[in-house]
Write an enzyme that holds these catalytic residues in place. Structure first.
Site, PDB file in Angstrom:
ATOM      1  N   SER A 154       0.860  -1.177   0.000  1.00 54.30           N
ATOM      2  CA  SER A 154       0.000   0.000   0.000  1.00 54.30           C
ATOM      3  C   SER A 154       0.895   1.225   0.000  1.00 54.30           C
ATOM      4  CB  SER A 154      -0.879  -0.008   1.266  1.00 54.30           C
ATOM      5  OG  SER A 154      -1.549   1.223   1.431  1.00 54.30           O
ATOM      6  N   TYR A 167      -2.906  -0.706  10.252  1.00 52.57           N
ATOM      7  CA  TYR A 167      -2.817  -1.013   8.825  1.00 52.57           C
ATOM      8  C   TYR A 167      -1.447  -0.601   8.279  1.00 52.57           C
ATOM      9  CZ  TYR A 167      -4.021  -1.197   3.861  1.00 52.57           C
ATOM     10  OH  TYR A 167      -4.047  -1.492   2.520  1.00 52.57           O
ATOM     11  N   LYS A 171       1.466  -3.070   6.590  1.00 53.06           N
ATOM     12  CA  LYS A 171       1.952  -2.925   5.216  1.00 53.06           C
ATOM     13  C   LYS A 171       3.436  -2.551   5.166  1.00 53.06           C
ATOM     14  CE  LYS A 171      -1.833  -4.070   3.072  1.00 53.06           C
ATOM     15  NZ  LYS A 171      -1.890  -5.321   2.295  1.00 53.06           N
TER      16      LYS A 171
END
Length: 243
Positions: A154, A167, A171
């Protein structure tokens, strides 16, 4: 526990045809990529936690159900992924490409207000899920002496934002994991981290709300992503790429 869907006829890829395994295949980027690859004549193996959405995808590919295989499983379960590897080998042999796409995101919140269970779910899916896939499929690819692994990253695996610390952490970890694994692979194989860009998916909507509709849809993204993924070679090993 693995539930299998789809036809059982074994078809060997010839020429430019490739067998591509996609996790998190039932929605968003995974579904769009699966439909695009199938349209181009490639063989799709997919897995997802959502039985209903898998059935819907299978219906969309009904004319090709002797080519494609779908499995209902959670990549967070190491034993389920082990079963998946065994079943894939029995039905299709070693995939040419694996796209580790399954992912989840926390609800927008400051880190200290993210519940433990929610933090764990993000790490378990986004990081441990990939590790489970690599644990059971890399040895098969090594035996075949070829294979491309795409770990979905991401923009937030290369930068940071408030409210999505779990998150971002997952990532960033995917980026590091990919670069390390790349150094362990033999010649003929490659592992890359792929940032898909900002796409209007359910996960984006959970962060951006209604403004997520300003970004491109998964079906507009899929042709570009498919071109990139299908053309990866061992020369790309260890790269951090973006669609």
């Amino acid at each position: 526990m693995v539930g299998m869907m789809g036809g059982g006829v074994v078809m060997k890829g010839g020429g430019g045809q490739k067998t591509v395994l996609i996790t998190g295949v039932s929605r968003g980027l995974g579904k769009a990529l699966a439909l695009e690859l199938a349209k181009r004549g490639h063989f799709v193996i997919g897995c997802s936690r959502s039985q209903d959405k898998l059935k819907s995808l299978q219906t969309q590919l009904s004319s090709d159900d002797d080519k494609h295989l779908f499995f209902n499983l959670d990549v967070c379960s190491n034993s389920s992924v082990q079963d998946l590897a065994r079943l894939v080998m029995e039905k299709k042999g070693v995939p040419d490409i694996i796209v580790n796409n399954a992912g989840t995101i926390n609800k927008n919140n400051r880190l200290w207000e993210v519940p433990e269970e929610e933090f764990n779910a993000v790490i378990d899916t986004n990081l441990k899920g990939i590790a489970n896939m690599l644990r059971h499929f890399i040895p098969l690819m090594i035996e075949k002496k070829q294979g491309i692994i795409v770990n979905m990253s991401s923009g937030w695996g290369r930068s940071a934002a408030a409210q999505v610390a779990p998150y971002c952490a997952s990532k960033w970890a995917v980026e590091g994991l990919t670069k390390s694994v790349a150094k362990e692979l033999p010649s003929g194989m490659a592992a890359v981290a792929l940032n898909p860009g900002v796409i209007n998916t359910d996960m984006l909507a959970s962060c951006f709300g209604s403004s997520s509709s300003l970004y491109q849809a998964p079906d507009a993204w899929a042709p570009k992503a498919a071109d990139m993924i299908l053309n990866l070679t061992m020369a790309d090993n260890g790269s951090s790429l973006s669609v």
